[in-house]
Enzyme design. Structure first.
Site, PDB file in Angstrom:
ATOM      1  CD  GLU A  45      -2.593   1.416   2.554  1.00 17.76           C
ATOM      2  OE1 GLU A  45      -3.767   1.789   2.501  1.00 17.76           O
ATOM      3  OE2 GLU A  45      -2.010   1.189   3.633  1.00 17.76           O
ATOM      4  CE  LYS A 136      -7.208   2.442   3.458  1.00 17.65           C
ATOM      5  NZ  LYS A 136      -5.976   2.480   4.269  1.00 17.65           N
ATOM      6  CB  CYS A 170      -4.545  -0.852   4.353  1.00 14.29           C
ATOM      7  SG  CYS A 170      -3.822  -0.802   6.010  1.00 14.29           S
TER       8      CYS A 170
END
Length: 316
Positions: A45, A136, A170
């Site tokens: 990430e 994200k 994540c």
């Protein structure tokens, strides 16, 4: 053989907050992975140009703090604008080596004005074409001080030999509905990218594999105080409170039965290789398939908005 896929996990530190330096490290890693026959290469990430570790150690929530503003500006300058061709050299290497790549990066999105940052997971196929950019959905805790929330446009899967691959960033791997959005599109190889840390990967990697009856690859970066470039703005301030190890890796692979294929690797930098056999997916779907024979769409159903969000729409 179409049912076999050789993957490589790039567990390493970026050239932190240095866009060009990290791109060069990515390119050399692609070449090393290619020399070992890799078909899918995965970076952690925000690998390009790195995770915003300073937020936890420099009063990241302090209002109007000069240190935060200057570090944020530096971070923004070293983030990627895809529309400007800043991933072109990486795409070209992917094409030359017939290698698919998942790359975690900071995106300075032009379609959102070009000043805010998105934690994006980019999928480049083996022809060197960017097929999806997943921003994200929900930055975690102090990440919200420097990252903007994304949208559902990147909730997409991609064919790779007999596999169907998808990925999340994540802690959004803990979000049941985005996972389901990928499962529903036929995902059977799930990529979970992390900034680094055994505490992140040791439980959820196997959990997602067992829930989805898919392969799950968790790829984490590394970060030690020795990895901070000496010319990092306010480095002395960051080092005052930073531990010597900020991210210890933990990259791992679980099979569709939820058992380890590669147990979490800690404190080791480099490429970690494994070959996956698609047949194991069919074996484990025999008794459970979360969106197939073991689902009840007449009772529960997910709706997903994959429209790319923008503040303005123009009609010229």
């Amino acid at each position: 053989m179409e049912n076999l896929l050789k993957v490589a996990m790039a567990q390493m530190a970026p050239v932190w907050l240095d866009k060009q330096g990290t791109i060069e490290k990515i390119k050399s890693t692609i070449q090393e992975a290619a020399s070992n026959g890799t078909e899918l290469l995965i970076f952690g990430e925000a690998f390009l140009p790195g995770y915003p570790f300073w937020l936890a150690y420099t009063e990241g929530a302090a209002w109007d703090l000069k240190v935060n503003k200057e570090l944020h500006a530096h971070y923004t300058r070293n983030s990627i604008q895809i529309e400007a061709g800043e991933l072109d050299s990486i795409c070209q290497l992917a094409k030359e080596n017939s290698m698919a790549i998942y790359l975690g990066m900071m995106e300075r999105a032009k379609d959102r004005g070009g000043h805010s940052l998105y934690c994006s997971l980019v999928y480049i196929n083996a022809n060197g074409v960017i097929k999806s950019v997943h921003r994200k959905l929900q930055p975690t805790y102090d990440e919200r001080l420097t990252w903007a929330p994304g949208d559902g446009n990147g909730l997409q899967v991609h064919p790779l030999k007999q596999f169907t691959v998808g990925g999340l960033n994540c802690w959004e791997n803990w979000m049941p509905l985005p996972r389901t959005a990928l499962y529903g599109q036929g995902e059977n190889l799930h990529v979970a990218v992390w900034p680094g840390g055994l505490h992140n990967t040791k439980d959820i990697t196997r959990f997602i594999a067992r829930e989805s009856r898919s392969f799950v690859i968790s790829v984490s970066a590394l970060m030690r105080t020795s990895d901070f470039p000496k010319d990092t703005p306010h480095l002395d301030k960051i080092l005052e409170k930073a531990p010597s190890i900020l991210a210890n890796g933990g990259s791992a692979i679980a099979g569709p039965d939820g058992e380890w294929i590669v147990e979490p690797v800690v404190d080791k930098e480099g490429l970690i290789y494994e070959t996956l056999d698609f047949n194991r997916v069919y074996e484990e779907r025999q008794n459970f398939d979360p969106v197939g024979h073991y689902s009840r769409p007449d009772v529960t159903k997910l709706k997903v908005n994959r429209e790319r969000q923008s503040t303005v729409q123009f009609k010229d």
